[in-house]
Scaffold this motif. Structure first.
Motif, short mmCIF file in Angstrom:
data_model
loop_
_atom_site.label_atom_id
_atom_site.label_comp_id
_atom_site.label_asym_id
_atom_site.label_seq_id
_atom_site.Cartn_x
_atom_site.Cartn_y
_atom_site.Cartn_z
N MET A 1 30.26 4.56 22.54
CA MET A 1 31.39 4.79 21.63
C MET A 1 32.56 3.94 22.09
O MET A 1 32.87 3.88 23.27
CB MET A 1 31.74 6.28 21.66
N SER A 2 33.21 3.28 21.12
CA SER A 2 34.35 2.42 21.45
C SER A 2 35.57 3.27 21.84
O SER A 2 35.64 4.46 21.54
CB SER A 2 34.69 1.53 20.25
N SER A 3 36.50 2.64 22.52
CA SER A 3 37.74 3.33 22.92
C SER A 3 38.48 3.86 21.70
O SER A 3 38.96 4.98 21.69
CB SER A 3 38.68 2.40 23.66
N ARG A 4 38.56 3.01 20.68
CA ARG A 4 39.26 3.40 19.46
C ARG A 4 38.63 4.65 18.85
O ARG A 4 39.33 5.60 18.49
CB ARG A 4 39.21 2.24 18.46
N LYS A 5 37.32 4.62 18.75
CA LYS A 5 36.61 5.75 18.13
C LYS A 5 36.78 7.02 18.97
O LYS A 5 36.99 8.10 18.43
CB LYS A 5 35.15 5.41 17.93
N SER A 6 36.72 6.91 20.29
CA SER A 6 36.87 8.11 21.13
C SER A 6 38.28 8.68 21.03
O SER A 6 38.48 9.90 21.03
CB SER A 6 36.49 7.81 22.58
N ILE A 7 39.28 7.81 20.92
CA ILE A 7 40.66 8.29 20.77
C ILE A 7 40.82 9.01 19.44
O ILE A 7 41.41 10.10 19.37
CB ILE A 7 41.66 7.12 20.89
N LEU A 8 40.31 8.42 18.35
CA LEU A 8 40.42 9.05 17.04
C LEU A 8 39.68 10.39 17.00
O LEU A 8 40.17 11.35 16.41
CB LEU A 8 39.89 8.11 15.95
N GLU A 9 38.52 10.45 17.63
CA GLU A 9 37.77 11.71 17.68
C GLU A 9 38.54 12.78 18.46
O GLU A 9 38.57 13.94 18.07
CB GLU A 9 36.39 11.48 18.31
N ALA A 10 39.20 12.38 19.55
CA ALA A 10 39.99 13.32 20.33
C ALA A 10 41.17 13.85 19.52
O ALA A 10 41.51 15.04 19.58
CB ALA A 10 40.47 12.65 21.63
N ILE A 11 41.79 12.97 18.75
CA ILE A 11 42.92 13.39 17.91
C ILE A 11 42.44 14.37 16.84
O ILE A 11 43.09 15.39 16.58
CB ILE A 11 43.62 12.17 17.28
N LYS A 12 41.31 14.07 16.21
CA LYS A 12 40.77 14.95 15.17
C LYS A 12 40.39 16.32 15.72
O LYS A 12 40.44 17.31 15.00
CB LYS A 12 39.53 14.32 14.51
N ALA A 13 40.03 16.40 16.99
CA ALA A 13 39.60 17.66 17.58
C ALA A 13 40.77 18.58 17.96
O ALA A 13 40.56 19.75 18.27
CB ALA A 13 38.76 17.37 18.82
N ILE A 14 41.98 18.08 17.94
CA ILE A 14 43.14 18.89 18.28
C ILE A 14 43.33 19.96 17.20
O ILE A 14 43.44 19.64 16.03
CB ILE A 14 44.42 18.03 18.40
N PRO A 15 43.36 21.24 17.61
CA PRO A 15 43.54 22.28 16.58
C PRO A 15 44.97 22.21 16.01
O PRO A 15 45.94 22.09 16.76
CB PRO A 15 43.31 23.58 17.35
N ARG A 16 45.05 22.27 14.69
CA ARG A 16 46.35 22.24 14.03
C ARG A 16 46.48 23.44 13.14
O ARG A 16 45.58 23.79 12.40
CB ARG A 16 46.49 20.98 13.18
#
Length: 186
Positions: A1-16
């Motif tokens: 997984m690319s750095s970009r993709k892992s960062i975006l996945e981490a952001i999406k996983a943040i509960p809001r």
């Protein structure tokens, strides 16, 4: 997984938690819309005129190039609408029809249905906007609701003659557009 993709996945996983938008206070104009609109235009260094006063004023002017895109003043045009906006470089007076005005700040909505060439309100020396008194709204919030999802390739609010004081805090009228704005009641 690319750095970009892992960062975006981490952001999406943040509960809001869903938060409702705040209620907008009513910043409406107290009193009559026409009076509030007129005061706003005057505060913006423009004028609001009745039809007869405008016609008397126009009779005292010496404009050689006039372009009117309104039904009520089409006979005043001394030039035809060109295809190339560069041909308007010496335009003295443009007369346009406004869709509606905003009482709280004097802004008038214009879009492609009135302009035909986007440069007109900026390239002319003097600008006249014909506006129906019935087409006033109290606030800019209501103006944006009125615009809504209407399809337009271009639209703008005009609220007075062009002015700036960017350079040495010296006020310059007509720096980026018309030197004067007159609103004529329809």
């Amino acid at each position: 997984m690319s750095s970009r993709k892992s960062i975006l996945e981490a952001i999406k996983a943040i509960p809001r938690e869903e938060k409702p938008l705040p209620d907008l206070p009513d910043f409406g104009i107290s009193g009559e819309l026409e009076e509030g609109f007129t005061q706003s235009i005057l505060g913006n260094k423009g004028e609001v005129l009745e039809k007869s006063v405008f016609e008397n004023w126009l009779a005292t002017q010496d404009f050689s190039k006039i372009l009117s895109l309104t039904e009520s003043y089409r006979n005043l045009s001394t030039i035809e609408l060109p295809k190339d906006p560069h041909e308007l470089s010496t335009l003295d007076l443009a007369i346009l029809e406004g869709q509606f005005g905003v009482a709280e700040n004097g802004a008038i909505w214009l879009d492609d249905s009135q302009l035909f060439l986007r440069a007109i309100p900026f390239i002319t020396e003097h600008l006249v906007i014909v506006l129906d008194r019935k087409n006033l709204v109290p606030t800019l919030h209501q103006a944006y609701q009125r615009i809504g999802d209407a399809h337009s390739g271009f639209g703008l609010f005009v609220a007075g003659p062009s002015k700036t004081a960017d350079i040495e805090q010296s006020l310059v009228i007509g720096a980026h557009g018309a030197k004067s704005l007159r609103v004529v009641w329809k």
